[in-house]
Design an enzyme around this catalytic site. Structure first.
Site, mmCIF file in Angstrom:
data_model
loop_
_atom_site.group_PDB
_atom_site.id
_atom_site.type_symbol
_atom_site.label_atom_id
_atom_site.label_comp_id
_atom_site.label_asym_id
_atom_site.label_seq_id
_atom_site.Cartn_x
_atom_site.Cartn_y
_atom_site.Cartn_z
ATOM 1 N N GLN A 14 1.982 -6.028 -3.152
ATOM 2 C CA GLN A 14 2.506 -6.132 -1.780
ATOM 3 C C GLN A 14 3.800 -5.310 -1.637
ATOM 4 O OE1 GLN A 14 1.590 -9.568 -3.284
ATOM 5 N NE2 GLN A 14 -0.372 -8.685 -2.784
ATOM 6 N N ARG A 70 -5.374 0.459 8.695
ATOM 7 C CA ARG A 70 -3.951 0.098 8.620
ATOM 8 C C ARG A 70 -3.239 0.548 9.885
ATOM 9 N NH1 ARG A 70 -3.769 2.533 2.598
ATOM 10 N NH2 ARG A 70 -4.640 0.758 1.476
ATOM 11 N N GLY A 86 -4.502 -4.302 -3.703
ATOM 12 C CA GLY A 86 -5.493 -3.266 -3.980
ATOM 13 C C GLY A 86 -4.724 -2.024 -4.381
ATOM 14 N N HIS A 87 -4.789 -1.652 -5.639
ATOM 15 C CA HIS A 87 -4.000 -0.534 -6.153
ATOM 16 C C HIS A 87 -4.948 0.592 -6.569
ATOM 17 C CE1 HIS A 87 -0.457 -3.444 -7.134
ATOM 18 N NE2 HIS A 87 -0.786 -3.426 -5.869
ATOM 19 N N ASP A 144 0.811 -1.226 0.000
ATOM 20 C CA ASP A 144 0.000 0.000 0.000
ATOM 21 C C ASP A 144 0.838 1.267 0.000
ATOM 22 O OD1 ASP A 144 -2.222 -1.679 0.132
ATOM 23 O OD2 ASP A 144 -2.224 -1.672 2.315
ATOM 24 N N GLU A 145 1.988 1.221 -0.616
ATOM 25 C CA GLU A 145 2.884 2.383 -0.630
ATOM 26 C C GLU A 145 2.471 3.410 -1.681
ATOM 27 O OE1 GLU A 145 3.892 -0.752 -1.081
ATOM 28 O OE2 GLU A 145 5.385 -1.310 0.429
ATOM 29 N N GLY A 146 1.642 2.967 -2.640
ATOM 30 C CA GLY A 146 1.269 3.850 -3.754
ATOM 31 C C GLY A 146 1.829 3.341 -5.079
ATOM 32 N N LYS A 147 2.029 2.020 -5.155
ATOM 33 C CA LYS A 147 2.581 1.419 -6.382
ATOM 34 C C LYS A 147 1.661 1.651 -7.576
ATOM 35 C CE LYS A 147 2.495 -2.512 -4.257
ATOM 36 N NZ LYS A 147 2.160 -2.100 -2.875
ATOM 37 N N GLY A 148 0.338 1.526 -7.314
ATOM 38 C CA GLY A 148 -0.636 1.697 -8.401
ATOM 39 C C GLY A 148 -0.543 3.090 -8.993
ATOM 40 N N LYS A 149 -0.443 4.080 -8.117
ATOM 41 C CA LYS A 149 -0.376 5.466 -8.590
ATOM 42 C C LYS A 149 0.850 5.675 -9.488
ATOM 43 C CE LYS A 149 0.487 10.168 -7.509
ATOM 44 N NZ LYS A 149 0.242 11.410 -6.847
HETATM 45 P P1 GDP Z 1 -0.638 0.286 -3.565
HETATM 46 O O1 GDP Z 1 -1.252 -0.973 -3.073
HETATM 47 O O2 GDP Z 1 0.834 0.356 -3.317
HETATM 48 O O3 GDP Z 1 -0.975 0.605 -5.004
HETATM 49 O O4 GDP Z 1 -1.274 1.457 -2.687
HETATM 50 P P2 GDP Z 1 -2.832 1.624 -2.271
HETATM 51 O O5 GDP Z 1 -3.565 2.139 -3.444
HETATM 52 O O6 GDP Z 1 -3.353 0.409 -1.601
HETATM 53 O O7 GDP Z 1 -2.703 2.696 -1.113
HETATM 54 C C1 GDP Z 1 -2.151 3.954 -1.354
HETATM 55 C C2 GDP Z 1 -3.214 5.003 -0.973
HETATM 56 O O8 GDP Z 1 -2.620 6.272 -0.913
HETATM 57 C C3 GDP Z 1 -4.319 5.127 -2.011
HETATM 58 O O9 GDP Z 1 -5.513 5.468 -1.353
HETATM 59 C C4 GDP Z 1 -3.843 6.284 -2.883
HETATM 60 O O10 GDP Z 1 -4.904 6.957 -3.552
HETATM 61 C C5 GDP Z 1 -3.211 7.156 -1.867
HETATM 62 N N1 GDP Z 1 -2.095 7.994 -2.316
HETATM 63 C C6 GDP Z 1 -1.080 7.694 -3.149
HETATM 64 N N2 GDP Z 1 -0.185 8.691 -3.188
HETATM 65 C C7 GDP Z 1 -0.654 9.645 -2.354
HETATM 66 C C8 GDP Z 1 -0.153 10.909 -1.917
HETATM 67 O O11 GDP Z 1 0.927 11.361 -2.294
HETATM 68 N N3 GDP Z 1 -0.915 11.599 -1.013
HETATM 69 C C9 GDP Z 1 -2.109 11.137 -0.539
HETATM 70 N N4 GDP Z 1 -2.775 11.875 0.318
HETATM 71 N N5 GDP Z 1 -2.597 9.942 -0.922
HETATM 72 C C10 GDP Z 1 -1.867 9.217 -1.807
HETATM 73 P P1 IMO Z 2 -0.869 -4.217 -2.196
HETATM 74 O O1 IMO Z 2 -0.444 -4.757 -3.543
HETATM 75 C C1 IMO Z 2 -0.928 -4.632 2.128
HETATM 76 C C2 IMO Z 2 -0.872 -8.730 3.686
HETATM 77 C C3 IMO Z 2 -2.088 -9.220 4.440
HETATM 78 C C4 IMO Z 2 -1.443 -10.200 5.397
HETATM 79 C C5 IMO Z 2 -0.335 -10.820 4.557
HETATM 80 C C6 IMO Z 2 -0.708 -12.147 3.917
HETATM 81 O O2 IMO Z 2 -2.158 -3.479 -2.233
HETATM 82 O O3 IMO Z 2 0.250 -3.462 -1.577
HETATM 83 P P2 IMO Z 2 -2.278 -12.824 1.879
HETATM 84 O O4 IMO Z 2 -3.748 -12.585 1.648
HETATM 85 O O5 IMO Z 2 -1.398 -12.251 0.831
HETATM 86 O O6 IMO Z 2 -1.958 -14.265 2.159
HETATM 87 O O7 IMO Z 2 -1.963 -12.033 3.260
HETATM 88 O O8 IMO Z 2 -0.040 -9.881 3.545
HETATM 89 N N1 IMO Z 2 -1.134 -8.206 2.327
HETATM 90 C C7 IMO Z 2 -1.096 -6.921 2.012
HETATM 91 N N2 IMO Z 2 -0.929 -5.816 2.778
HETATM 92 N N3 IMO Z 2 -1.056 -4.511 0.792
HETATM 93 C C8 IMO Z 2 -1.198 -5.598 0.005
HETATM 94 O O9 IMO Z 2 -1.178 -5.537 -1.344
HETATM 95 C C9 IMO Z 2 -1.271 -6.875 0.611
HETATM 96 N N4 IMO Z 2 -1.426 -8.131 0.150
HETATM 97 C C10 IMO Z 2 -1.330 -8.934 1.212
HETATM 98 O O10 IMO Z 2 -2.741 -8.164 5.110
HETATM 99 O O11 IMO Z 2 -0.807 -9.494 6.446
HETATM 100 MG MG MG Z 3 -2.794 -1.597 -1.794
#
Ligand code: GDP
Ligand code: IMO
Ligand code: MG
Length: 427
Positions: A223, A304, A40-41, A13-18
């Site tokens: 991840q 989170r 979830g991106h 959830d670091e913002g890989k999708g963005k």
């Molecule tokens: P991913 O799994 O690495 O693609 O990241 P997620 O989408 O799960 O979580 C990142 C969250 O941060 C999402 O809700 C994005 O819309 C949001 N996001 C990304 N970059 C920024 C940023 O620079 N500022 C803010 N406020 N939100 C951001």
């Molecule tokens: P993105 O791509 C954050 C975490 C789960 C759990 C562990 C194992 O959006 O960054 P799993 O269902 O993969 O067997 O769960 O990994 N986890 C994530 N946490 N972002 C994700 O994906 C994750 N995918 C799995 O919460 O701790």
């Molecule tokens: Mg995510």
């Protein structure tokens, strides 16, 4: 030719999708190389927000080819739901291909995921997304998995499905879980197979051809490196490798093709699910970060866990993935926090260390050693260059780059595509 890998440097959830969506604007091909719909991106542009789970984040770029590579575990029902979501939002101009070697995730994998978690005592639960990811990869390494090439061949699909359901029904019976009916699952899923058959192909051959043509390819990790099955905080990890090292294996390209690795990090840390999190804290500042950063899981909606940025973690990810560009996300979320902490090392039993212990009991005892920097209070969501940032925000980014030894190439000040500042051209 460019082969740029995007990896999460933390726990996801670091913002890989963005960033994938952003770089896809200049790329020819975008490839998801591991994981499944545990990911979830989130992508935001033109006032719309999308959450992708299986489909690569290049899907909003009509010219780009999007590939689901062999390293993925794909729930066909979830994939079709995601395609339907795109259609509902009038996203119909895209190119998509699925590896014939990718594994198919079926409903019994989800029930197995539930069962294996239920069998664990509370402190041993991984806190999975319950999407069936672990069990699907278990089938893969046990050599009983069903690959896309099998799935689109009705006879082979039925034969393997019959073997697997017969086998797992014994286990489900033992623990009092629901039984699966082979014909029911087959009749439902053979229709999904028909719907995606046209997309299934040998994507290793495709990627080889694209490289020969000098194309620009972006590999989108799911991840984060700390959730890697080998280099993560085992056993509190996912069941695949989100490192850059896994790209060649999980896509069928040569390791020599990789030109750049972009490490995505939040300006702080988050984690969902169980496992030690050295810099975790839970007070009003954590609540503020969770609210402003909307820190709730894209896939499961779970809040989170929040922590300060941890450069031991970032250096670990740099080492295992060969990161040469850093992209710091969600910097805007830290606005208004008086003092910002950066973890520079761990203290383990009184001794300072700069690595993540493999033994989870040792890792649990690691305490963060912090450096404290002054924060800033100015709104930064509209800045368009590094020099626009308040001095303290500049200092904060510089310090992260210094402590990790990775050049800062991108920083992000909001979820929208436009709130992305590029300091070094990557693609
Ligand atoms: P991913 O799994 O690495 O693609 O990241 P997620 O989408 O799960 O979580 C990142 C969250 O941060 C999402 O809700 C994005 O819309 C949001 N996001 C990304 N970059 C920024 C940023 O620079 N500022 C803010 N406020 N939100 C951001
Ligand atoms: P993105 O791509 C954050 C975490 C789960 C759990 C562990 C194992 O959006 O960054 P799993 O269902 O993969 O067997 O769960 O990994 N986890 C994530 N946490 N972002 C994700 O994906 C994750 N995918 C799995 O919460 O701790
Ligand atoms: Mg995510």
């Amino acid at each position: 030719m460019k082969n740029v890998v995007i990896v999460g440097t933390q726990w996801g959830d670091e913002g890989k999708g963005k960033i994938t969506d952003f770089l896809a604007g200049k790329a020819d091909v975008v490839v998801r190389f591991q994981g499944g719909n545990n990911a979830g991106h989130t992508i935001k542009f033109d006032g719309n927000k999308y959450a992708l789970h299986l489909i690569p984040s290049g899907i909003f770029r009509p010219e780009a080819m999007n590939i689901l590579a062999n390293g993925m575990v794909i729930n066909p029902k979830a994939l079709l739901e995601e395609l339907a979501m795109l259609k509902k939002n009038n996203i119909t101009q895209y190119n998509l291909a699925i590896s014939n070697r990718a594994h198919v995730l079926l409903p019994y994998h989800m029930q197995l995921d539930q069962l294996y978690e239920d069998l664990k005592s509370n402190e041993k639960k991984v806190g999975t997304t319950k999407k069936g990811i672990g069990p699907a990869y278990m089938d893969k390494v046990s050599r009983i998995g069903i690959r896309m090439a099998d799935f689109i061949d009705e006879e082979t699909f039925y034969d393997k499905l019959n073997d697997n359901i017969t086998y797992y029904n014994n286990l489900f019976k033992l623990y009092g879980y629901d039984q699966f009916d082979v014909d029911n699952v087959y009749n439902e899923f053979k229709e999904y197979a028909k719907d995606i058959k046209e997309l299934v192909t040998d994507t290793s051959l495709l990627l080889h051809k694209y490289n020969e043509e000098g194309k620009k390819i972006v590999y989108e990790g799911a991840q984060g490196n700390l959730l890697c099955i080998d280099h993560g905080t085992y056993p509190y990890v996912t069941s695949s490798s989100p490192t850059a090292a896994s790209v060649p294996l999980n896509t069928g390209i040569s390791p020599q093709f990789i030109t750049d690795v972009v490490g995505i990090t939040k300006a702080y840390s988050t984690r969902v699910g169980s496992g030690h999190f050295a810099t975790e804290f839970d007070n009003d500042v954590a609540k503020q970060i969770r609210t402003v950063g909307n820190e709730f899981g894209t896939t499961t909606g779970r809040p989170r866990r929040i922590g300060w940025i941890d450069t031991v973690v970032l250096r670990h990810s740099k080492r295992v993935s060969g990161i040469n560009h850093l992209s710091v996300m969600l910097l805007d979320v830290l606005t208004g926090i008086k003092e910002l902490k950066i973890c520079v090392a761990y203290k383990l039993d009184g001794k300072e260390i700069d690595y993540i212990p493999a033994n989870i009991k040792d890792y649990n005892r690691c305490k963060p050693v912090y450096e404290t920097l002054d924060g800033w209070s100015e709104d930064i969501t509209n800045v368009s260059s590094f020099s626009d940032l308040p001095a303290n925000a500049q200092r904060y980014l510089e310090r992260i780059s210094e402590l990790t030894g990775i050049q800062l190439s991108i920083f992000s000040v909001g979820p929208d595509r436009t709130q992305t500042i590029i300091l070094n051209n990557i693609i």
